[in-house]
Design a protein around this motif. Sequence first.
Motif, PDB file in Angstrom:
ATOM      1  N   TRP A 229       0.973  -1.204  -0.073  1.00  0.00           N
ATOM      2  CA  TRP A 229       0.206   0.028  -0.009  1.00  0.00           C
ATOM      3  C   TRP A 229       0.945   1.284   0.099  1.00  0.00           C
ATOM      4  CZ3 TRP A 229       0.958   2.860   4.218  1.00  0.00           C
ATOM      5  CH2 TRP A 229       1.406   2.340   5.482  1.00  0.00           C
ATOM      6  N   GLU A 230       0.283   2.372  -0.477  1.00  0.00           N
ATOM      7  CA  GLU A 230       1.118   3.633  -0.523  1.00  0.00           C
ATOM      8  C   GLU A 230       0.220   4.767   0.128  1.00  0.00           C
ATOM      9  OE1 GLU A 230       2.280   4.482  -4.561  1.00  0.00           O
ATOM     10  OE2 GLU A 230       3.977   2.726  -4.413  1.00  0.00           O
ATOM     11  N   ASP A 231      -1.142   4.506   0.096  1.00  0.00           N
ATOM     12  CA  ASP A 231      -2.160   5.541   0.564  1.00  0.00           C
ATOM     13  C   ASP A 231      -2.450   5.379   1.964  1.00  0.00           C
ATOM     14  OD1 ASP A 231      -4.197   7.312   1.075  1.00  0.00           O
ATOM     15  OD2 ASP A 231      -5.009   7.246  -0.896  1.00  0.00           O
ATOM     16  N   SER A 232      -1.595   5.837   3.060  1.00  0.00           N
ATOM     17  CA  SER A 232      -2.046   5.773   4.389  1.00  0.00           C
ATOM     18  C   SER A 232      -3.358   5.959   4.894  1.00  0.00           C
ATOM     19  CB  SER A 232      -1.180   6.310   5.412  1.00  0.00           C
ATOM     20  OG  SER A 232       0.285   6.062   5.100  1.00  0.00           O
ATOM     21  N   ASP A 233      -4.007   7.124   4.237  1.00  0.00           N
ATOM     22  CA  ASP A 233      -5.377   7.505   4.723  1.00  0.00           C
ATOM     23  C   ASP A 233      -6.326   6.242   4.354  1.00  0.00           C
ATOM     24  OD1 ASP A 233      -4.504   9.626   5.592  1.00  0.00           O
ATOM     25  OD2 ASP A 233      -4.881  11.065   4.006  1.00  0.00           O
ATOM     26  N   ASP A 234      -6.344   5.782   3.277  1.00  0.00           N
ATOM     27  CA  ASP A 234      -7.102   4.791   2.457  1.00  0.00           C
ATOM     28  C   ASP A 234      -7.126   3.690   3.351  1.00  0.00           C
ATOM     29  OD1 ASP A 234      -9.183   4.108   0.397  1.00  0.00           O
ATOM     30  OD2 ASP A 234      -7.707   2.601   0.134  1.00  0.00           O
ATOM     31  N   LEU A 235      -5.658   3.190   3.758  1.00  0.00           N
ATOM     32  CA  LEU A 235      -5.554   1.959   4.420  1.00  0.00           C
ATOM     33  C   LEU A 235      -5.996   2.099   5.811  1.00  0.00           C
ATOM     34  CD1 LEU A 235      -3.468  -0.788   4.436  1.00  0.00           C
ATOM     35  CD2 LEU A 235      -2.266   0.851   5.840  1.00  0.00           C
TER      36      LEU A 235
END
Length: 289
Positions: free
Chosen positions: A262-268
Amino acid sequence: MQIGAHALVFTGSFDQAGLTLAIEKTKQAGFDLIEIPLMDPSTFDRAMARRLLTDYDLAATASLGLSQSTDLTSADPACVAAGERMLEECLDIVHAFGGTRLCGVIYSAMQKYMEPVTLSGRASSAAVINRLASRAAGLGIHLSLEVVNRYETNVMNTGRAALGFLDEVDHNNVSVHLDTYHMNIEESDLFSPVLDVAGRLGYVHLGESHRGYLGSGTVDFGSFFRGLARIGYDGPVVFESFSSSVVNRDLSRTLGIWRNLWEDSDDLAGHANTFIRNQLRAVQSIALH
């Protein structure tokens, strides 16, 4: 029950900018709590942490894994003494920022060992944890010993092994810390170990088999949450996930974080918060059946 996120979901550095980002993002994702890794206690700004946690109205716990130079199971008394000093400083940090829990691999180094733990090494670790628990009790702090897989410790790899170690410590403010990522490697299933530790379970990490998005791997979260419901667990439940784009370089080496899931911390983080709360609601509904 407090639902939390590990700060490494958002940042690999814990200066003012990094800690502010992690706390802000944890709050925005809807969590109740942030777990702060004390990777370098000597440089951690406890006053800043307390101020930020107050500003964002967020609870916090702290965690760490000891290294070879601070290994409580070492045959070298200097290493053991260094580990005890570090853990004492961590207690002071947790107390200073208003936390009540210190968890993680705080009983040995977090590394691959080439031999089983020795009787003297195990006894050394238990003796230090006993002393640490007494000091922690005076500060109102609870210790939770994380059960990790065979490549990260040789002391306890299952919930039952942790219970055996706790019998040697015998303090009410020391408990078992289960992590679904490690359980998925070492346990026979994800339901019975929760029942095994029952009233001695004090902390939970939720991690997927590949450390990515919850529900996208092989961890049987349904059984695990049923176990938590069966024993009436009401302690912290903290989401933990690592990406090589976020975790600092040294920890990436230790944990073997070689790929990005993953790269999108907010989405994760948002996905994890919803996933956890939906799992909890699902097992609560069993009472209506």
